[in-house]
Design a protein around this motif. Structure first.
Motif, PDB file in Angstrom:
ATOM      1  N   UNK A   1      -9.810  -3.297  14.874  1.00 18.74           N
ATOM      2  CA  UNK A   1     -10.807  -2.593  13.803  1.00 18.74           C
ATOM      3  C   UNK A   1     -11.595  -1.481  14.462  1.00 18.74           C
ATOM      4  N   UNK A   2     -11.997  -0.539  13.515  1.00 13.20           N
ATOM      5  CA  UNK A   2     -12.887   0.403  13.889  1.00 13.20           C
ATOM      6  C   UNK A   2     -13.994   0.449  12.951  1.00 13.20           C
TER       7      UNK A   2
ATOM      8  N   UNK B   1     -12.121   9.613   8.448  1.00  7.27           N
ATOM      9  CA  UNK B   1     -13.148   9.059   7.855  1.00  7.27           C
ATOM     10  C   UNK B   1     -12.977   8.261   6.714  1.00  7.27           C
ATOM     11  N   UNK B   2     -12.163   7.193   7.033  1.00 10.16           N
ATOM     12  CA  UNK B   2     -11.704   6.345   5.932  1.00 10.16           C
ATOM     13  C   UNK B   2     -12.872   5.373   5.513  1.00 10.16           C
ATOM     14  N   UNK B   3     -13.608   4.934   6.636  1.00  4.64           N
ATOM     15  CA  UNK B   3     -14.708   4.245   6.392  1.00  4.64           C
ATOM     16  C   UNK B   3     -15.792   4.929   5.206  1.00  4.64           C
ATOM     17  N   UNK B   4     -16.097   6.128   5.460  1.00  6.12           N
ATOM     18  CA  UNK B   4     -16.878   7.151   4.600  1.00  6.12           C
ATOM     19  C   UNK B   4     -16.206   7.212   3.110  1.00  6.12           C
ATOM     20  N   UNK B   5     -14.942   7.178   3.083  1.00  7.47           N
ATOM     21  CA  UNK B   5     -14.237   7.333   1.815  1.00  7.47           C
ATOM     22  C   UNK B   5     -14.195   6.117   0.996  1.00  7.47           C
TER      23      UNK B   5
ATOM     24  N   UNK C   1      -6.042   2.100  -2.161  1.00  7.10           N
ATOM     25  CA  UNK C   1      -6.468   3.148  -1.110  1.00  7.10           C
ATOM     26  C   UNK C   1      -6.406   2.620   0.313  1.00  7.10           C
ATOM     27  N   UNK C   2      -6.860   1.258   0.413  1.00  8.22           N
ATOM     28  CA  UNK C   2      -6.764   0.899   1.620  1.00  8.22           C
ATOM     29  C   UNK C   2      -5.478   0.883   2.351  1.00  8.22           C
TER      30      UNK C   2
ATOM     31  N   UNK D   1      -1.532   3.639   6.052  1.00  9.87           N
ATOM     32  CA  UNK D   1      -0.418   4.541   6.654  1.00  9.87           C
ATOM     33  C   UNK D   1      -0.680   6.050   7.283  1.00  9.87           C
ATOM     34  N   UNK D   2      -1.853   6.353   6.898  1.00  7.31           N
ATOM     35  CA  UNK D   2      -2.294   7.578   7.279  1.00  7.31           C
ATOM     36  C   UNK D   2      -2.620   7.359   8.916  1.00  7.31           C
ATOM     37  N   UNK D   3      -3.192   6.305   9.231  1.00  6.91           N
ATOM     38  CA  UNK D   3      -3.585   6.001  10.466  1.00  6.91           C
ATOM     39  C   UNK D   3      -2.305   5.797  11.413  1.00  6.91           C
TER      40      UNK D   3
END
Length: 269
Positions: A106-107, A143-147, A192-193, A198-200
């Motif tokens: 994880x990040x 910036x997935x966490x910020x989203x 969204x997760x 998939x984007x990652x």
């Protein structure tokens, strides 16, 4: 009269939540996407650094094997240094966690990336490790966490408004509406997760290839994850992460799109 007042308050709460969400937009310089986020990159970095010790402690702390930890750091930093990730303001660091039983990576926001010894032990090549770390780097730069933080705030606001509008202290059964609203909000965030995952994956295909690793190794990683799950998964729509088997097709498509003339020779497997 009481019902009207509750309805007005609920509308105000929902309206403030929606306006706050839709008005906070920033363009992601790495992906080129316009995103709903309400914290700065500097705040992301600070959050990640603050949370890193606590997250590490949940997995038994850092692994004492310095050689293995150094390899994780070296491959992670190669992915950063040899791609345009190096042009981002994020401060990447890569950590090997002591947990031998949990298969996970994880990040945190801002660039703190972790992989458990349990997952590392199941990987058989540098290319596979690069695929895992590249995927986690993808979460950070996209910036997935910020989203997710912005979406969580929106969901909390809307479910709170629903609870205000539907709750009747004289009728305990009215709580059912608020519970249903909360469940719907949770499913929305799960969707969204999966899209973020998939984007990652797609970003990892790009990053691993640019850094000299074979992105096809990610397909093997998906098989490792599928085997590690032991088939004990519910329907995909109820999972935060997409089914690894379904991700393979997405990764293969991303490789074809990134390398329409075929992969270059000499990539590290």
């Amino acid at each position: 009269m009481r019902a009207i007042i509750k309805f007005i308050i609920a509308l105000l709460v929902a309206g403030v939540s929606l306006i706050s969400y839709w008005c906070n937009r920033q363009e992601n310089e790495f992906t080129g996407e316009s995103q709903h986020v309400d914290i700065s990159v500097e705040q992301e970095i600070a959050l990640g650094l603050q949370a890193a010790p606590e997250m590490a402690s949940q997995y038994g702390g850092l692994h004492p094997d310095k050689q293995a930890a150094a390899e994780v750091k070296a491959i992670g930093q190669r992915l950063v240094a040899n791609t345009n990730v190096s042009e981002t303001p994020y401060k990447f660091d890569f950590h090997l966690l002591a947990d031998e039983n949990t298969v996970n990576a994880f990040a945190l926001p801002g660039g703190q990336v972790f992989i458990t010894a349990g997952l590392l032990r199941k990987l058989s090549s540098k290319g596979q490790l690069a695929g895992v770390l590249g995927h986690e780097i993808g979460h950070v730069v996209a910036r997935h966490s910020a989203q997710q933080l912005a979406k969580a705030k929106l969901t909390q606001g809307l479910t709170g408004a629903a609870a205000i509008a539907t709750y009747d202290p004289d009728n305990p059964a009215s709580q059912t509406g608020a519970i249903a609203a909360a469940m719907i909000g949770k499913l929305v965030n799960m969707r969204y997760g999966r899209e973020d995952e998939l984007e990652s994956d797609r970003l990892a295909v790009r990053l691993t290839g640019q850094a000299g690793y074979d992105p096809r190794a990610m397909i093997e990683v998906m098989r490792v994850l599928e085997e590690a799950s032991g088939g004990a998964r519910g329907p995909e729509f109820a999972q935060t992460h997409p089914n690894p088997g379904n991700r393979i097709a997405e990764i293969e498509q991303a490789i074809r799109q990134e390398y329409p003339e075929g992969l270059p020779k000499g990539l590290v497997q």
